[in-house]
Design an enzyme around this catalytic site. Structure first.
Site, short mmCIF file in Angstrom:
data_model
loop_
_atom_site.label_atom_id
_atom_site.label_comp_id
_atom_site.label_asym_id
_atom_site.label_seq_id
_atom_site.Cartn_x
_atom_site.Cartn_y
_atom_site.Cartn_z
N SER A 129 -9.70 -0.81 6.97
CA SER A 129 -9.25 -0.90 5.62
C SER A 129 -8.25 -2.00 4.84
CB SER A 129 -8.33 0.46 5.66
OG SER A 129 -9.04 1.75 5.74
N LYS A 147 0.93 -1.09 -0.05
CA LYS A 147 0.07 0.10 0.06
C LYS A 147 0.84 1.02 0.06
CE LYS A 147 -3.87 2.12 2.65
NZ LYS A 147 -4.76 1.58 3.88
N SER A 171 -9.55 1.59 2.85
CA SER A 171 -8.78 2.33 2.16
C SER A 171 -7.53 1.60 1.29
CB SER A 171 -8.10 3.36 2.86
OG SER A 171 -7.26 2.80 3.82
#
Length: 487
Positions: free
Chosen positions: A208, A109, A184
């Site tokens: 997330s 990420k 996210s």
């Protein structure tokens, strides 16, 4: 729009060039090695039937073909990955094997710092940010032999659950390109589901990791708070932030978690704890486990999700000792997220406000005027609820809930109502960040439209062994994890 297309064309060209640079040998396997996941690939690598270079080449080629439709990657580190794969191949030739992640391509990420590699948190604010030091989890992965193949798109600064708000354009769900992948860590979910990497890391402050894993039909694990270091990760809320693996299977997640777990003396949230053999835990019998079902988490959910989770409960009942209803401790009325997010962004907002998405600014500024006494009370309540949750496991071992109350919505709908979309998506996941206990999502069905549905299992603090064992047993008793998107 033109800039976005240029970026995607550049990405595709760059990955193809990097793959070509690795040429010189044909794939050892006739089958596509990107279908192997971590476990399958590591067995072939160790036996010599597949080389790290061949595996990286296969993933780079697939990224070049597929990712322009998904927008899962912000940066592809093709040349670095190629060089790293060759180094690891040479190590194998000398008889050194670092473990099951040796030569395995992993993506990160884009809020996880990587030395010398762009780390933007999907925001124009950090469009040119290149860290000098790796995050602790990156150091651990590389020591374990993983190959970092790129940085993944996400909801801007992790402050949302849709991944529809990013500097480089929304991430698309590989099961339906017009729908969100969740967030996210949306790029992580989409990339793993589409087989653009063997596994990925996401971060989880309110769900997330688990939200995009459920929306994309993969496995996502948020371990006990502090078990994996968050040092070197751009924070949303240090009090609630976690980092965890996102993979095709529970076994793969266990292998990744093994590398991530452990005390970091420089990590502000890191805890001292024994780290068991997570892969070995998958062989444990689950017949003595007691299931707890908090029915409040089953209210107001999509009927198709309700049906799939009830079916899953039936399977789990056959794998365990008994099932009973439970009530979980009430959650705090306030959260430290507002103040901690604002504290990180206050100076950046003053200097670069126009570079943020308006929806992110609106959320951040909610923390500007929170009184100090309210923040102190939120911290006090958080500590209390983390103590209180232990009592929920007096008579049960694992909790079972739907991961999400809704199916993936359209990207346009998410952009029209960002706060509402996030509020619904975190409803069943955020409580476990407050509790600080491990929670995993595994696929448990599909809607009539072919959209994935997730099942969430959680256990007491440092109860990862039972959670992983039961998640793996359920996975092996069903076939949902074998389905892949047709993209």
């Amino acid at each position: 729009m033109a800039g976005d297309l240029d970026r995607r064309e550049f990405l595709a060209a760059g990955t193809a060039a990097a793959a070509y640079a690795l040429s010189g040998s044909a794939f050892a396997q006739a089958a596509d090695p990107t279908t192997l996941g971590i476990g399958g690939a590591q067995r072939l690598i160790r036996s010599g039937a597949l080389s790290p270079a061949e595996l990286v080449e296969a993933y780079l080629e697939r990224i070049g073909r597929i990712d322009p439709r998904l927008n899962a990657f912000v940066t592809v580190t093709g040349e670095r990955a190629a060089a790293r794969a060759r180094e690891l191949e040479a190590e194998l030739a000398r008889g050194r094997w670092r473990g099951p992640l040796h030569g395995i391509p992993i993506a990160l990420k884009d809020n996880i710092d990587t030395a010398g590699v762009l780390t933007t948190a999907a925001s124009a604010v950090f469009a040119d940010r290149v860290p000098d030091e790796d995050a602790e989890v990156v150091t651990r992965l590389e020591e374990a032999g993983a190959v970092v193949i790129g940085k993944l798109n996400m909801h801007e600064f992790a402050y949302g659950a849709t991944s529809a708000f990013t500097h480089t354009g929304p991430v698309r769900n590989p099961w339906d390109l017009e729908r969100i992948p969740g967030g996210s860590s949306g790029g992580s979910g989409a990339a793993v589901a589409a087989r653009l990497c063997a596994g990925a890391l996401g971060t989880d402050t309110g769900g997330s990791v688990r939200i995009p894993a459920a929306h994309c039909g993969i496995v996502g694990l948020k371990a006990t708070y502090g078990l994996a270091s968050i040092r070197g990760i751009i924070p949303l809320s240090v009090s609630l932030d976690h980092v965890g693996p996102m993979c095709q299977t529970v076994a793969d997640a266990a292998l990744l978690m093994q590398a991530l777990a452990g005390y970091d003396p420089r990590g502000i949230a890191s805890i001292r704890a024994d780290v068991p053999d997570y892969a070995g835990a998958l062989r444990r019998r689950t017949s003595s486990l007691r299931l707890g079902v908090p029915r409040a988490y089953y209210e107001d959910i999509d009927p198709q999700i309700a049906e799939a989770v009830e079916r899953a409960l039936g399977v789990l009942s056959g794998l365990t000792l008994n099932t009973r209803g439970v009530e979980l401790p009430a959650l705090p009325d306030s959260s430290p997220v507002l103040v901690e997010a604002y504290a990180y962004h206050a100076d950046l907002l003053r200097d670069r406000r126009d570079l943020y998405d308006a929806s992110t600014v609106e959320r951040i500024e909610r923390g500007a005027d929170v009184p100090a006494r309210d923040y102190a009370e939120a911290q006090y309540q958080l500590k209390l609820v983390r103590k209180a949750i232990a009592g929920a496991f007096d008579e049960v071992d694992v909790l079972v809930t739907p991961t999400l109350p809704v199916l993936p919505i359209g990207i346009d709908a998410a952009r029209r109502s960002p706060a509402e979309a996030t509020g619904i998506l975190v409803r069943n996941t955020a409580p476990f960040n407050n509790y600080g206990i491990p929670a995993i999502t595994v696929p448990c069905g599909f809607s009539r439209e072919g959209l994935p549905i997730g099942l969430q299992l959680s256990g007491p603090a440092l109860g990862e062994v039972d959670v992983l064992a039961l998640a793996h047993a359920y996975e092996q008793a069903t076939e949902w994890h074998l389905r892949t998107p047709s993209i």
